[in-house]
Design a protein around this motif. Structure first.
Motif, PDB file in Angstrom:
ATOM      1  N   ILE A   3      30.949  48.767  35.292  1.00  0.00           N
ATOM      2  CA  ILE A   3      31.656  48.514  36.579  1.00  0.00           C
ATOM      3  C   ILE A   3      30.974  49.285  37.718  1.00  0.00           C
ATOM      4  O   ILE A   3      30.918  48.401  38.809  1.00  0.00           O
ATOM      5  CB  ILE A   3      32.961  49.140  36.402  1.00  0.00           C
ATOM      6  N   LYS A 126      38.260  41.311  38.836  1.00  0.00           N
ATOM      7  CA  LYS A 126      39.856  41.237  38.183  1.00  0.00           C
ATOM      8  C   LYS A 126      39.447  40.681  36.802  1.00  0.00           C
ATOM      9  O   LYS A 126      40.591  41.384  35.873  1.00  0.00           O
ATOM     10  CB  LYS A 126      40.331  40.223  39.058  1.00  0.00           C
ATOM     11  N   ARG A 128      37.365  41.572  34.397  1.00  0.00           N
ATOM     12  CA  ARG A 128      36.875  42.495  33.801  1.00  0.00           C
ATOM     13  C   ARG A 128      38.305  43.356  33.456  1.00  0.00           C
ATOM     14  O   ARG A 128      38.399  43.930  32.388  1.00  0.00           O
ATOM     15  CB  ARG A 128      35.897  43.426  34.314  1.00  0.00           C
ATOM     16  N   ILE A 129      38.634  43.856  34.427  1.00  0.00           N
ATOM     17  CA  ILE A 129      39.925  44.654  34.231  1.00  0.00           C
ATOM     18  C   ILE A 129      41.005  43.792  33.438  1.00  0.00           C
ATOM     19  O   ILE A 129      41.699  44.683  32.628  1.00  0.00           O
ATOM     20  CB  ILE A 129      40.607  45.097  35.520  1.00  0.00           C
ATOM     21  N   ASP A 130      41.177  42.561  33.554  1.00  0.00           N
ATOM     22  CA  ASP A 130      42.174  41.889  32.734  1.00  0.00           C
ATOM     23  C   ASP A 130      41.620  41.925  31.419  1.00  0.00           C
ATOM     24  O   ASP A 130      42.525  41.945  30.388  1.00  0.00           O
ATOM     25  CB  ASP A 130      42.243  40.592  33.409  1.00  0.00           C
ATOM     26  N   ARG A 132      40.193  44.271  29.858  1.00  0.00           N
ATOM     27  CA  ARG A 132      40.276  45.614  29.040  1.00  0.00           C
ATOM     28  C   ARG A 132      41.736  45.528  28.892  1.00  0.00           C
ATOM     29  O   ARG A 132      42.142  46.157  27.953  1.00  0.00           O
ATOM     30  CB  ARG A 132      39.937  46.541  30.178  1.00  0.00           C
ATOM     31  N   ARG A 133      42.346  45.039  29.753  1.00  0.00           N
ATOM     32  CA  ARG A 133      44.175  45.324  29.474  1.00  0.00           C
ATOM     33  C   ARG A 133      44.556  44.385  28.342  1.00  0.00           C
ATOM     34  O   ARG A 133      45.277  44.834  27.612  1.00  0.00           O
ATOM     35  CB  ARG A 133      44.885  44.918  30.794  1.00  0.00           C
TER      36      ARG A 133
END
Length: 140
Positions: A3, A126, A128-130, A132-133
């Motif tokens: 990140i 977004k 990358r975060i999705d 991870r979630r």
């Protein structure tokens, strides 16, 4: 770590976008496109200077001229542009109309850079975060 690298890349891309938009809009602002490395050097120098100058100028203004705190981004953009233009081979020059270009260039570059650093993370981080979630949800 990934990140951080994405954010650094976003900052470089936003600096490039700011310089390119100024080149497109201002007749006195010129990027030398004959050598790609000159423009790449200008982007890196500009981005590094922005990241160093903004907090430094903010601390100086906070101590000596608090009224300037609202314009720190434009002031650091102006200083970074001065350095990039002065360095030979950096691929950016400012010519006629000289005064108008020096007034408008920092405003345009700052505005485009600010908007790009606001919206580019929404696009690139977004996903990358999705990911991870989704990965965290399947492991639980």
């Amino acid at each position: 770590m990934i990140i951080f690298l994405i954010r650094a890349l976003i900052f470089l891309v936003s600096a490039a976008l700011g310089l390119i938009v100024a080149d497109l809009l201002l007749p006195g602002f010129r990027i030398d496109w004959s050598t790609w490395w000159g423009f790449a050097l200008a982007i890196v120098i500009f981005a590094v200077l922005q990241s160093i100058l903004t907090p430094w100028i903010a601390s100086v203004a906070r101590r000596n001229a608090p009224a300037l705190l609202g314009g720190i981004g434009i002031i650091s953009t102006l200083v970074a542009l001065v350095v990039v233009v002065v360095i030979p081979g950096a691929g950016v020059t400012i010519g006629q109309p000289f005064v108008l270009t020096w007034i408008l260039a920092p405003v345009i570059v700052w505005l485009v850079t600010a908007l790009a650093t606001l919206f580019l993370p929404m696009i690139f981080l977004k996903r990358r975060i999705d990911d991870r979630r989704d990965g965290g949800a399947t492991r639980a």
